[in-house]
Scaffold this motif. Structure first.
Motif, PDB file in Angstrom:
ATOM      1  N   MET A  19       0.777  -1.277  -0.096  1.00 32.50           N
ATOM      2  CA  MET A  19       0.013   0.077  -0.016  1.00 32.50           C
ATOM      3  C   MET A  19       0.967   1.132   0.089  1.00 32.50           C
ATOM      4  N   GLN A  20       2.125   1.188   0.841  1.00 33.58           N
ATOM      5  CA  GLN A  20       2.845   2.237   0.837  1.00 33.58           C
ATOM      6  C   GLN A  20       3.468   2.590  -0.628  1.00 33.58           C
ATOM      7  N   LYS A  21       4.021   1.445  -1.242  1.00 28.57           N
ATOM      8  CA  LYS A  21       4.418   1.620  -2.640  1.00 28.57           C
ATOM      9  C   LYS A  21       3.565   2.217  -3.579  1.00 28.57           C
ATOM     10  N   ASP A  22       2.094   1.810  -3.412  1.00 34.05           N
ATOM     11  CA  ASP A  22       1.194   2.158  -4.293  1.00 34.05           C
ATOM     12  C   ASP A  22       0.920   3.898  -4.087  1.00 34.05           C
ATOM     13  N   VAL A  23       1.062   4.314  -2.651  1.00 34.49           N
ATOM     14  CA  VAL A  23       1.039   5.651  -2.150  1.00 34.49           C
ATOM     15  C   VAL A  23       2.001   6.315  -2.981  1.00 34.49           C
ATOM     16  N   SER A  24       3.250   5.797  -2.963  1.00 33.10           N
ATOM     17  CA  SER A  24       4.501   6.475  -3.571  1.00 33.10           C
ATOM     18  C   SER A  24       4.275   6.685  -5.192  1.00 33.10           C
ATOM     19  N   LYS A  25       3.812   5.347  -5.589  1.00 34.51           N
ATOM     20  CA  LYS A  25       3.604   5.534  -7.329  1.00 34.51           C
ATOM     21  C   LYS A  25       2.687   6.892  -7.610  1.00 34.51           C
ATOM     22  N   SER A  26       1.511   6.974  -6.755  1.00 30.03           N
ATOM     23  CA  SER A  26       0.655   7.856  -7.013  1.00 30.03           C
ATOM     24  C   SER A  26       1.159   9.406  -6.822  1.00 30.03           C
ATOM     25  N   ALA A  29       3.288  10.326  -9.715  1.00 32.93           N
ATOM     26  CA  ALA A  29       2.468  10.306 -11.072  1.00 32.93           C
ATOM     27  C   ALA A  29       1.850  11.834 -10.990  1.00 32.93           C
ATOM     28  N   ARG A  30       1.117  12.059  -9.654  1.00 37.55           N
ATOM     29  CA  ARG A  30       0.737  13.122  -9.459  1.00 37.55           C
ATOM     30  C   ARG A  30       1.730  14.569  -9.633  1.00 37.55           C
ATOM     31  N   GLN A  31       3.010  14.218  -9.001  1.00 36.02           N
ATOM     32  CA  GLN A  31       4.038  15.280  -9.344  1.00 36.02           C
ATOM     33  C   GLN A  31       4.319  15.384 -11.035  1.00 36.02           C
ATOM     34  N   LYS A  32       4.109  14.683 -11.547  1.00 38.40           N
ATOM     35  CA  LYS A  32       4.500  14.455 -12.940  1.00 38.40           C
ATOM     36  C   LYS A  32       3.301  15.450 -13.721  1.00 38.40           C
TER      37      LYS A  32
END
Length: 126
Positions: A19-26, A29-32
């Motif tokens: 779940m923490q990895k998913d948060v990091s990916k999201s 993506a939001r920063q991009k």
């Protein structure tokens, strides 16, 4: 009993890590998307400065193709709307993930306490 709790604790810990990895990916993506939004806002500002006498070119592959100014403005506006929508979607997703993460953290804490109690009982029996 302690082994069963430990297995469940390890399983839940793996889920929490994912779940923490998913948060990091999201977040990434939001920063991009934020970067794209800033770039497109700059393009929009530049296009707003131009008048119909100016020529606008669009890069398609290795070729610059002449483009109508109104068409270029419309394209950038639609792109900005899309990016803003995606940012809102990621904000909602991140809030949801954070809420789930907090609930999972509480579950892990309670499981850890149960495990420690079970270990204490097992030591007392020996």
């Amino acid at each position: 009993m302690a082994e069963a709790i430990q297995k469940k604790l390890n399983t839940e810990l793996e889920k929490y890590t994912q779940m923490q990895k998913d948060v990091s990916k999201s977040m990434s993506a939001r920063q991009k998307l934020e970067t794209q939004l800033a770039e497109n806002n700059i393009v929009k500002e530049e296009l707003d400065i131009l008048d119909s006498a100016n020529t606008v070119y669009k890069l398609i592959g290795p070729v610059l193709v002449k483009q109508d100014l109104d068409e270029a403005k419309a394209t950038v506006t639609k792109r900005l709307e899309y990016i803003n929508g995606e940012i809102q979607r990621y904000d909602t997703l991140l809030k949801d993930l954070e809420k789930k993460s907090d609930q999972h953290r509480q579950l892990l804490s309670s499981l850890q306490q149960e495990f420690q109690k079970a270990q204490g009982l097992a030591v007392g029996k020996v």
